[in-house]
Design an enzyme around this catalytic site. Structure first.
Site, mmCIF file in Angstrom:
data_model
loop_
_atom_site.group_PDB
_atom_site.id
_atom_site.type_symbol
_atom_site.label_atom_id
_atom_site.label_comp_id
_atom_site.label_asym_id
_atom_site.label_seq_id
_atom_site.Cartn_x
_atom_site.Cartn_y
_atom_site.Cartn_z
ATOM 1 N N GLN A 140 35.678 33.745 36.494
ATOM 2 C CA GLN A 140 36.367 32.539 36.926
ATOM 3 C C GLN A 140 36.181 31.437 35.868
ATOM 4 O OE1 GLN A 140 38.437 32.217 39.378
ATOM 5 N NE2 GLN A 140 38.080 34.116 40.518
ATOM 6 N N CYS B 26 70.135 50.198 32.631
ATOM 7 C CA CYS B 26 69.074 50.854 33.417
ATOM 8 C C CYS B 26 69.534 52.232 33.867
ATOM 9 C CB CYS B 26 68.747 49.984 34.631
ATOM 10 S SG CYS B 26 67.426 50.659 35.659
ATOM 11 N N SER C 269 39.420 42.274 47.125
ATOM 12 C CA SER C 269 38.216 42.159 47.978
ATOM 13 C C SER C 269 38.471 41.223 49.164
ATOM 14 C CB SER C 269 37.072 41.561 47.154
ATOM 15 O OG SER C 269 37.520 40.296 46.679
ATOM 16 N N GLY C 270 39.698 40.712 49.236
ATOM 17 C CA GLY C 270 39.961 39.765 50.318
ATOM 18 C C GLY C 270 39.667 38.337 49.907
ATOM 19 N N GLY C 271 39.000 38.172 48.772
ATOM 20 C CA GLY C 271 38.614 36.832 48.311
ATOM 21 C C GLY C 271 39.807 35.901 48.277
ATOM 22 N N PHE C 272 40.814 36.310 47.551
ATOM 23 C CA PHE C 272 41.986 35.454 47.347
ATOM 24 C C PHE C 272 42.690 35.165 48.668
ATOM 25 C CE2 PHE C 272 44.949 33.489 44.627
ATOM 26 C CZ PHE C 272 46.223 33.738 45.098
ATOM 27 N N CYS D 198 70.804 52.097 39.817
ATOM 28 C CA CYS D 198 71.825 51.733 38.818
ATOM 29 C C CYS D 198 72.779 52.877 38.508
ATOM 30 C CB CYS D 198 71.140 51.238 37.548
ATOM 31 S SG CYS D 198 70.263 49.699 37.844
HETATM 32 C C1 LIG Z 1 40.097 40.499 44.161
HETATM 33 C C2 LIG Z 1 40.243 39.248 44.959
HETATM 34 N N1 LIG Z 1 39.928 38.107 44.123
HETATM 35 C C3 LIG Z 1 40.862 37.425 43.465
HETATM 36 N N2 LIG Z 1 42.163 37.724 43.615
HETATM 37 C C4 LIG Z 1 43.100 36.954 42.971
HETATM 38 C C5 LIG Z 1 44.453 37.193 43.215
HETATM 39 C C6 LIG Z 1 45.400 36.383 42.576
HETATM 40 N N3 LIG Z 1 46.767 36.330 42.665
HETATM 41 C C7 LIG Z 1 47.150 35.321 41.854
HETATM 42 N N4 LIG Z 1 48.430 34.916 41.682
HETATM 43 C C8 LIG Z 1 49.488 35.465 42.457
HETATM 44 N N5 LIG Z 1 46.116 34.736 41.239
HETATM 45 C C9 LIG Z 1 45.004 35.365 41.675
HETATM 46 C C10 LIG Z 1 43.640 35.133 41.421
HETATM 47 C C11 LIG Z 1 42.694 35.923 42.088
HETATM 48 C C12 LIG Z 1 41.273 35.678 41.913
HETATM 49 O O1 LIG Z 1 40.845 34.776 41.159
HETATM 50 N N6 LIG Z 1 40.403 36.443 42.623
HETATM 51 ZN ZN LIG Z 2 68.049 50.145 37.787
#
Ligand SMILES: CCNc1nc2cc3[nH]c(NC)nc3cc2c(=O)[nH]1
Ligand SMILES: [Zn+2]
Length: 373
Positions: free
Chosen positions: A191, A306, A95-98, A311
Protein backbone atom coordinates in the site's frame (compact mmCIF):
# COMPACT_ATOMS: atom_id res chain seq x y z
CA UNK A 1 7.62 -25.12 -0.68
CA UNK A 2 5.21 -22.65 -2.29
CA UNK A 3 2.17 -23.62 -4.33
CA UNK A 4 3.40 -21.65 -7.34
CA UNK A 5 6.62 -21.37 -9.31
CA UNK A 6 7.29 -18.17 -11.32
CA UNK A 7 9.68 -18.30 -14.28
CA UNK A 8 10.86 -14.93 -15.63
CA UNK A 9 11.38 -15.68 -19.33
CA UNK A 10 12.39 -12.29 -20.69
CA UNK A 11 12.63 -8.64 -19.68
CA UNK A 12 12.04 -6.09 -22.45
CA UNK A 13 15.17 -4.01 -23.00
CA UNK A 14 13.21 -0.88 -24.04
CA UNK A 15 10.72 -0.91 -21.14
CA UNK A 16 10.14 -2.63 -17.79
CA UNK A 17 7.87 -5.22 -19.45
CA UNK A 18 8.36 -8.92 -18.60
CA UNK A 19 7.37 -12.22 -20.13
CA UNK A 20 6.77 -14.92 -17.54
CA UNK A 21 5.12 -18.21 -16.63
CA UNK A 22 3.42 -19.16 -13.35
CA UNK A 23 3.03 -22.88 -12.58
CA UNK A 24 0.06 -23.49 -10.26
CA UNK A 25 -1.64 -26.68 -8.93
CA UNK A 26 -4.36 -26.15 -11.59
CA UNK A 27 -2.10 -25.42 -14.54
CA UNK A 28 0.16 -22.84 -16.10
CA UNK A 29 -0.43 -19.09 -16.55
CA UNK A 30 1.48 -17.07 -19.16
CA UNK A 31 2.16 -13.49 -18.08
CA UNK A 32 1.36 -10.64 -18.64
CA UNK A 33 -2.17 -11.92 -18.04
CA UNK A 34 -5.68 -10.47 -17.68
CA UNK A 35 -7.95 -12.31 -15.20
CA UNK A 36 -11.71 -12.20 -15.86
CA UNK A 37 -13.67 -11.50 -12.67
CA UNK A 38 -16.15 -14.14 -11.47
CA UNK A 39 -17.33 -12.54 -8.21
CA UNK A 40 -19.98 -15.08 -7.17
CA UNK A 41 -18.22 -18.18 -8.56
CA UNK A 42 -19.33 -17.32 -12.10
CA UNK A 43 -17.92 -14.98 -14.74
CA UNK A 44 -21.29 -13.39 -15.37
CA UNK A 45 -23.05 -14.64 -18.57
CA UNK A 46 -20.17 -17.02 -19.48
CA UNK A 47 -19.93 -20.83 -19.12
CA UNK A 48 -16.52 -22.32 -18.20
CA UNK A 49 -16.41 -23.86 -21.71
CA UNK A 50 -16.83 -20.44 -23.31
CA UNK A 51 -14.08 -19.05 -21.05
CA UNK A 52 -11.81 -21.86 -22.30
CA UNK A 53 -12.81 -21.07 -25.91
CA UNK A 54 -11.36 -17.56 -25.44
CA UNK A 55 -8.26 -18.91 -23.62
CA UNK A 56 -9.01 -17.54 -20.18
CA UNK A 57 -6.16 -19.02 -18.10
CA UNK A 58 -7.16 -17.88 -14.61
CA UNK A 59 -10.26 -16.26 -13.12
CA UNK A 60 -10.85 -14.28 -9.94
CA UNK A 61 -13.57 -14.77 -7.31
CA UNK A 62 -14.46 -12.55 -4.36
CA UNK A 63 -14.11 -13.88 -0.82
CA UNK A 64 -16.50 -11.38 0.81
CA UNK A 65 -19.32 -12.20 -1.61
CA UNK A 66 -18.86 -15.98 -1.36
CA UNK A 67 -18.65 -15.75 2.45
CA UNK A 68 -21.99 -13.94 2.35
CA UNK A 69 -23.56 -16.25 -0.25
CA UNK A 70 -23.54 -19.30 -0.33
CA UNK A 71 -21.02 -19.35 2.57
CA UNK A 72 -17.48 -20.74 2.44
CA UNK A 73 -18.51 -23.82 4.44
CA UNK A 74 -20.89 -24.89 1.66
CA UNK A 75 -18.25 -24.35 -1.05
CA UNK A 76 -15.80 -26.42 1.05
CA UNK A 77 -18.45 -29.14 1.40
CA UNK A 78 -18.85 -29.13 -2.42
CA UNK A 79 -15.12 -29.92 -2.68
CA UNK A 80 -13.90 -26.33 -3.09
CA UNK A 81 -14.45 -23.56 -5.62
CA UNK A 82 -13.01 -25.42 -8.63
CA UNK A 83 -15.45 -28.29 -8.20
CA UNK A 84 -18.36 -26.11 -7.16
CA UNK A 85 -18.16 -23.95 -10.32
CA UNK A 86 -16.79 -26.62 -12.70
CA UNK A 87 -13.58 -24.65 -13.45
CA UNK A 88 -10.42 -26.81 -13.46
CA UNK A 89 -7.94 -24.05 -14.30
CA UNK A 90 -6.32 -21.63 -11.80
CA UNK A 91 -8.43 -19.38 -9.57
CA UNK A 92 -7.38 -16.34 -7.53
CA UNK A 93 -9.51 -15.12 -4.61
CA UNK A 94 -9.25 -11.66 -3.14
CA UNK A 95 -9.42 -11.35 0.66
CA UNK A 96 -12.55 -9.27 1.04
CA UNK A 97 -10.43 -6.31 2.12
CA UNK A 98 -11.48 -4.04 -0.70
CA UNK A 99 -15.14 -5.08 -0.57
CA UNK A 100 -15.65 -4.47 3.14
CA UNK A 101 -13.87 -1.12 2.85
CA UNK A 102 -16.17 -0.11 0.04
CA UNK A 103 -19.16 -0.77 2.32
CA UNK A 104 -18.42 2.77 3.55
CA UNK A 105 -20.24 3.84 6.76
CA UNK A 106 -21.41 0.24 7.28
CA UNK A 107 -17.95 -0.70 8.51
CA UNK A 108 -15.64 -0.04 11.46
CA UNK A 109 -11.89 -0.67 11.20
CA UNK A 110 -10.05 -1.90 14.28
CA UNK A 111 -6.61 -3.43 14.88
CA UNK A 112 -8.29 -6.83 15.29
CA UNK A 113 -10.15 -6.59 11.98
CA UNK A 114 -13.19 -4.98 10.33
CA UNK A 115 -16.73 -4.94 11.66
CA UNK A 116 -19.36 -4.46 8.94
CA UNK A 117 -22.98 -5.00 8.08
CA UNK A 118 -24.00 -7.34 5.25
CA UNK A 119 -25.01 -5.55 2.05
CA UNK A 120 -27.70 -8.24 1.69
CA UNK A 121 -29.62 -8.24 5.00
CA UNK A 122 -27.77 -5.74 7.21
CA UNK A 123 -26.60 -8.48 9.61
CA UNK A 124 -23.43 -7.72 11.61
CA UNK A 125 -20.17 -9.46 10.66
CA UNK A 126 -16.49 -9.32 11.57
CA UNK A 127 -13.57 -10.21 9.31
CA UNK A 128 -10.05 -10.42 10.71
CA UNK A 129 -6.90 -11.38 8.77
CA UNK A 130 -7.23 -14.86 10.30
CA UNK A 131 -10.90 -15.13 9.29
CA UNK A 132 -10.14 -14.00 5.71
CA UNK A 133 -7.43 -16.69 5.40
CA UNK A 134 -9.76 -19.32 6.91
CA UNK A 135 -12.39 -18.46 4.24
CA UNK A 136 -9.81 -18.46 1.42
CA UNK A 137 -8.35 -21.77 2.62
CA UNK A 138 -11.91 -23.22 2.54
CA UNK A 139 -12.56 -21.92 -1.00
CA UNK A 140 -9.32 -23.49 -2.20
CA UNK A 141 -8.10 -20.99 -4.83
CA UNK A 142 -4.55 -21.46 -6.18
CA UNK A 143 -3.60 -17.85 -5.37
CA UNK A 144 -5.08 -16.10 -2.34
CA UNK A 145 -4.68 -12.50 -1.24
CA UNK A 146 -3.74 -11.04 2.15
CA UNK A 147 -6.33 -9.05 4.12
CA UNK A 148 -5.35 -5.41 3.74
CA UNK A 149 -6.77 -1.92 3.80
CA UNK A 150 -7.02 -0.11 0.49
CA UNK A 151 -6.67 3.53 1.56
CA UNK A 152 -9.22 5.81 -0.12
CA UNK A 153 -8.17 8.49 -2.64
CA UNK A 154 -7.44 11.20 -1.76
CA UNK A 155 -6.17 10.47 1.74
CA UNK A 156 -3.73 12.49 3.87
CA UNK A 157 -0.24 11.22 4.63
CA UNK A 158 -0.96 10.52 8.28
CA UNK A 159 -3.91 8.31 7.44
CA UNK A 160 -2.05 6.46 4.67
CA UNK A 161 0.99 5.86 6.90
CA UNK A 162 -1.06 4.45 9.78
CA UNK A 163 -3.10 2.37 7.36
CA UNK A 164 -0.08 0.83 5.58
CA UNK A 165 1.52 -0.03 8.94
CA UNK A 166 -1.65 -1.83 10.04
CA UNK A 167 -1.75 -3.59 6.64
CA UNK A 168 1.81 -4.80 7.35
CA UNK A 169 0.79 -6.17 10.77
CA UNK A 170 -2.22 -7.84 9.11
CA UNK A 171 0.00 -9.29 6.38
CA UNK A 172 2.15 -11.05 9.03
CA UNK A 173 -1.03 -12.35 10.72
CA UNK A 174 -2.27 -13.66 7.35
CA UNK A 175 1.00 -15.47 6.71
CA UNK A 176 0.93 -16.97 10.24
CA UNK A 177 -2.70 -18.10 9.79
CA UNK A 178 -2.26 -19.56 6.28
CA UNK A 179 -2.35 -23.32 6.53
CA UNK A 180 -2.29 -24.67 3.02
CA UNK A 181 0.97 -23.23 1.65
CA UNK A 182 1.61 -26.29 -0.57
CA UNK A 183 -1.61 -25.82 -2.56
CA UNK A 184 -2.42 -22.13 -2.15
CA UNK A 185 0.07 -19.29 -2.69
CA UNK A 186 -0.56 -16.28 -0.44
CA UNK A 187 0.31 -12.93 -2.08
CA UNK A 188 1.22 -9.86 -0.02
CA UNK A 189 -0.20 -6.43 -0.91
CA UNK A 190 1.80 -3.19 -1.00
CA UNK A 191 0.00 0.00 0.00
CA UNK A 192 1.23 3.58 0.62
CA UNK A 193 -1.27 5.63 -1.41
CA UNK A 194 0.27 8.18 -3.77
CA UNK A 195 3.24 8.92 -1.49
CA UNK A 196 6.64 7.70 -2.78
CA UNK A 197 8.26 7.35 0.63
CA UNK A 198 5.23 5.48 2.00
CA UNK A 199 5.23 3.12 -0.99
CA UNK A 200 8.92 2.46 -0.27
CA UNK A 201 8.13 1.79 3.39
CA UNK A 202 5.24 -0.56 2.56
CA UNK A 203 7.20 -2.42 -0.13
CA UNK A 204 10.10 -2.96 2.30
CA UNK A 205 7.85 -4.12 5.15
CA UNK A 206 5.79 -6.49 2.97
CA UNK A 207 8.75 -7.98 1.07
CA UNK A 208 10.60 -8.41 4.42
CA UNK A 209 7.74 -10.67 5.55
CA UNK A 210 8.20 -12.57 2.29
CA UNK A 211 5.53 -13.90 -0.09
CA UNK A 212 5.56 -15.91 -3.36
CA UNK A 213 3.96 -12.96 -5.17
CA UNK A 214 3.05 -9.31 -4.56
CA UNK A 215 0.09 -7.11 -5.41
CA UNK A 216 0.20 -3.34 -5.75
CA UNK A 217 -2.87 -2.16 -3.86
CA UNK A 218 -4.42 1.25 -3.35
CA UNK A 219 -4.55 2.13 -7.05
CA UNK A 220 -7.39 2.45 -9.55
CA UNK A 221 -9.35 4.11 -6.76
CA UNK A 222 -10.26 7.30 -8.62
CA UNK A 223 -6.80 8.83 -8.99
CA UNK A 224 -5.96 10.39 -12.39
CA UNK A 225 -4.22 7.92 -14.74
CA UNK A 226 -0.90 9.86 -14.80
CA UNK A 227 -0.74 9.51 -10.99
CA UNK A 228 -1.40 5.76 -11.16
CA UNK A 229 1.31 5.39 -13.83
CA UNK A 230 3.75 7.47 -11.74
CA UNK A 231 3.14 5.36 -8.60
CA UNK A 232 3.66 2.19 -10.67
CA UNK A 233 6.87 3.67 -12.12
CA UNK A 234 8.53 3.83 -8.71
CA UNK A 235 6.78 0.92 -6.99
CA UNK A 236 7.28 -2.10 -9.29
CA UNK A 237 11.12 -1.79 -9.16
CA UNK A 238 10.86 -2.14 -5.35
CA UNK A 239 9.40 -5.64 -5.77
CA UNK A 240 11.51 -8.79 -6.31
CA UNK A 241 12.19 -9.42 -10.01
CA UNK A 242 11.68 -13.17 -9.59
CA UNK A 243 8.11 -12.98 -8.21
CA UNK A 244 4.82 -12.13 -9.99
CA UNK A 245 3.48 -8.56 -9.64
CA UNK A 246 -0.31 -8.08 -9.63
CA UNK A 247 -2.06 -4.73 -10.13
CA UNK A 248 -5.56 -5.08 -8.69
CA UNK A 249 -8.63 -3.58 -10.33
CA UNK A 250 -7.02 -2.51 -13.59
CA UNK A 251 -8.34 -3.46 -16.93
CA UNK A 252 -9.00 -0.80 -19.60
CA UNK A 253 -6.91 -1.42 -22.76
CA UNK A 254 -4.64 1.59 -22.22
CA UNK A 255 -4.10 0.87 -18.50
CA UNK A 256 -3.23 -2.77 -19.22
CA UNK A 257 -0.57 -1.80 -21.75
CA UNK A 258 0.79 1.04 -19.58
CA UNK A 259 0.87 -1.33 -16.58
CA UNK A 260 2.80 -3.98 -18.53
CA UNK A 261 5.28 -1.33 -19.67
CA UNK A 262 5.92 -0.57 -15.99
CA UNK A 263 6.60 -4.17 -15.03
CA UNK A 264 3.19 -5.52 -13.99
CA UNK A 265 2.47 -9.22 -14.72
CA UNK A 266 -1.17 -9.77 -13.61
CA UNK A 267 -4.36 -7.71 -13.83
CA UNK A 268 -8.04 -8.12 -12.96
CA UNK A 269 -10.98 -5.82 -13.63
CA UNK A 270 -14.79 -5.98 -13.84
CA UNK A 271 -14.81 -3.43 -16.70
CA UNK A 272 -15.08 -5.80 -19.73
CA UNK A 273 -17.90 -7.84 -18.18
CA UNK A 274 -19.67 -4.87 -16.56
CA UNK A 275 -19.73 -2.60 -19.66
CA UNK A 276 -20.92 -5.60 -21.69
CA UNK A 277 -24.03 -5.85 -19.51
CA UNK A 278 -24.53 -2.13 -20.09
CA UNK A 279 -24.38 -2.68 -23.87
CA UNK A 280 -20.85 -1.39 -24.62
CA UNK A 281 -18.03 -3.16 -26.49
CA UNK A 282 -14.27 -2.62 -26.64
CA UNK A 283 -13.14 -2.62 -30.28
CA UNK A 284 -9.82 -1.96 -32.04
CA UNK A 285 -11.22 1.42 -33.13
CA UNK A 286 -12.39 2.41 -29.64
CA UNK A 287 -15.64 1.76 -27.74
CA UNK A 288 -18.92 0.89 -29.51
CA UNK A 289 -22.06 1.76 -27.51
CA UNK A 290 -24.36 -0.78 -29.18
CA UNK A 291 -27.58 1.00 -28.19
CA UNK A 292 -26.58 4.01 -30.30
CA UNK A 293 -29.07 4.64 -33.16
CA UNK A 294 -26.21 4.96 -35.67
CA UNK A 295 -25.87 1.15 -35.53
CA UNK A 296 -29.57 0.47 -36.29
CA UNK A 297 -28.80 -0.67 -39.85
CA UNK A 298 -25.07 -1.30 -39.46
CA UNK A 299 -24.64 -4.91 -40.62
CA UNK A 300 -20.89 -5.05 -39.85
CA UNK A 301 -19.56 -7.01 -36.84
CA UNK A 302 -18.83 -5.16 -33.57
CA UNK A 303 -15.15 -5.17 -34.52
CA UNK A 304 -14.29 -5.93 -38.17
CA UNK A 305 -10.79 -6.95 -37.01
CA UNK A 306 -12.04 -9.43 -34.40
CA UNK A 307 -12.34 -13.16 -35.11
CA UNK A 308 -14.38 -14.08 -32.03
CA UNK A 309 -17.67 -16.06 -32.14
CA UNK A 310 -19.72 -12.87 -31.63
CA UNK A 311 -17.97 -10.96 -34.44
CA UNK A 312 -18.10 -13.93 -36.82
CA UNK A 313 -21.83 -14.52 -36.43
CA UNK A 314 -23.66 -11.33 -35.43
CA UNK A 315 -23.94 -7.72 -36.58
CA UNK A 316 -24.03 -4.41 -34.73
CA UNK A 317 -27.66 -4.02 -35.85
CA UNK A 318 -28.66 -7.35 -34.31
CA UNK A 319 -26.75 -6.71 -31.06
CA UNK A 320 -28.28 -3.21 -30.83
CA UNK A 321 -31.72 -4.85 -31.21
CA UNK A 322 -30.95 -7.32 -28.40
CA UNK A 323 -29.68 -4.51 -26.14
CA UNK A 324 -32.77 -2.38 -26.82
CA UNK A 325 -35.00 -5.36 -25.97
CA UNK A 326 -32.92 -6.10 -22.87
CA UNK A 327 -32.37 -9.63 -24.14
CA UNK A 328 -30.06 -11.94 -22.10
CA UNK A 329 -28.21 -12.83 -25.31
CA UNK A 330 -27.00 -9.21 -25.56
CA UNK A 331 -25.02 -9.62 -22.32
CA UNK A 332 -23.70 -12.99 -23.41
CA UNK A 333 -22.49 -11.90 -26.88
CA UNK A 334 -20.98 -8.62 -25.61
CA UNK A 335 -19.28 -10.28 -22.63
CA UNK A 336 -17.83 -13.00 -24.86
CA UNK A 337 -16.43 -10.36 -27.24
CA UNK A 338 -15.10 -7.99 -24.54
CA UNK A 339 -13.26 -10.76 -22.68
CA UNK A 340 -11.88 -12.12 -25.97
CA UNK A 341 -10.74 -8.57 -26.85
CA UNK A 342 -8.72 -8.11 -23.64
CA UNK A 343 -7.36 -11.68 -23.59
CA UNK A 344 -6.28 -11.30 -27.26
CA UNK A 345 -4.75 -7.89 -26.43
CA UNK A 346 -2.63 -9.53 -23.70
CA UNK A 347 -1.63 -12.32 -26.10
CA UNK A 348 -0.49 -9.66 -28.62
CA UNK A 349 1.38 -7.87 -25.81
CA UNK A 350 3.19 -11.12 -24.89
CA UNK A 351 4.17 -11.59 -28.56
CA UNK A 352 5.39 -7.99 -28.78
CA UNK A 353 7.59 -8.48 -25.69
CA UNK A 354 8.95 -11.72 -27.16
CA UNK A 355 9.85 -9.79 -30.34
CA UNK A 356 11.23 -6.71 -28.48
CA UNK A 357 8.73 -4.35 -30.10
CA UNK A 358 6.33 -3.51 -27.25
CA UNK A 359 6.74 0.28 -27.54
CA UNK A 360 5.87 0.13 -31.27
CA UNK A 361 2.87 -2.11 -30.48
CA UNK A 362 1.72 0.38 -27.83
CA UNK A 363 1.95 3.36 -30.18
CA UNK A 364 0.14 1.53 -33.02
CA UNK A 365 -2.62 0.33 -30.68
CA UNK A 366 -3.09 3.79 -29.11
CA UNK A 367 -3.19 5.43 -32.51
CA UNK A 368 -5.84 3.02 -33.86
CA UNK A 369 -7.88 2.90 -30.65
CA UNK A 370 -8.03 6.68 -30.61
CA UNK A 371 -6.14 7.29 -27.39
CA UNK A 372 -4.65 10.75 -27.50
CA UNK A 373 -1.12 10.24 -26.20
C1 LIG B 1 -7.30 -8.46 -2.17
C2 LIG B 1 -8.18 -7.44 -1.54
N1 LIG B 1 -7.42 -6.23 -1.31
C3 LIG B 1 -7.40 -5.22 -2.18
N2 LIG B 1 -8.17 -5.26 -3.29
C4 LIG B 1 -8.18 -4.17 -4.13
C5 LIG B 1 -9.06 -4.17 -5.21
C6 LIG B 1 -9.08 -3.04 -6.05
N3 LIG B 1 -9.87 -2.72 -7.12
C7 LIG B 1 -9.47 -1.49 -7.51
N4 LIG B 1 -10.02 -0.78 -8.53
C8 LIG B 1 -11.18 -1.26 -9.21
N5 LIG B 1 -8.47 -1.01 -6.76
C9 LIG B 1 -8.21 -1.95 -5.82
C10 LIG B 1 -7.32 -1.96 -4.74
C11 LIG B 1 -7.32 -3.07 -3.89
C12 LIG B 1 -6.46 -3.11 -2.71
O1 LIG B 1 -5.69 -2.16 -2.43
N6 LIG B 1 -6.55 -4.19 -1.89
ZN1 LIG C 1 -15.30 -10.03 -31.30
Amino acid sequence: MSAIKFELIKTCKQTGARLGKIQTPHGEIQTPIFMPVGTLATVKAMTPEELKDINAQIILSNTYHLYMRPGHELVEKAGGLHKFMNWDRPILTDSGGFQVFSLGPLRKIKEEGVEFRSHIDGSKHFISPEKAIEIENALGADIIMAFDECAPYPADREYVKNSLERTTRWAQRCKDAHKNTERQALFGIVQGGMYKDLREQSAKEITDIGFPGYAIGGLSVGEPKPIMYEVLEYTTPLLPEDKPRYLMGVGSPDDLIEGVLRGVDMFDCVLPTRIARNGTAFTSQGKVVARNAIYADDFRPLDPECDCYTCKNYTRAYIRHLVKCNEILASRLLTYHNLHFLLKLMEDVRTAIQEDRLMDFRNEFFEKYGYTK
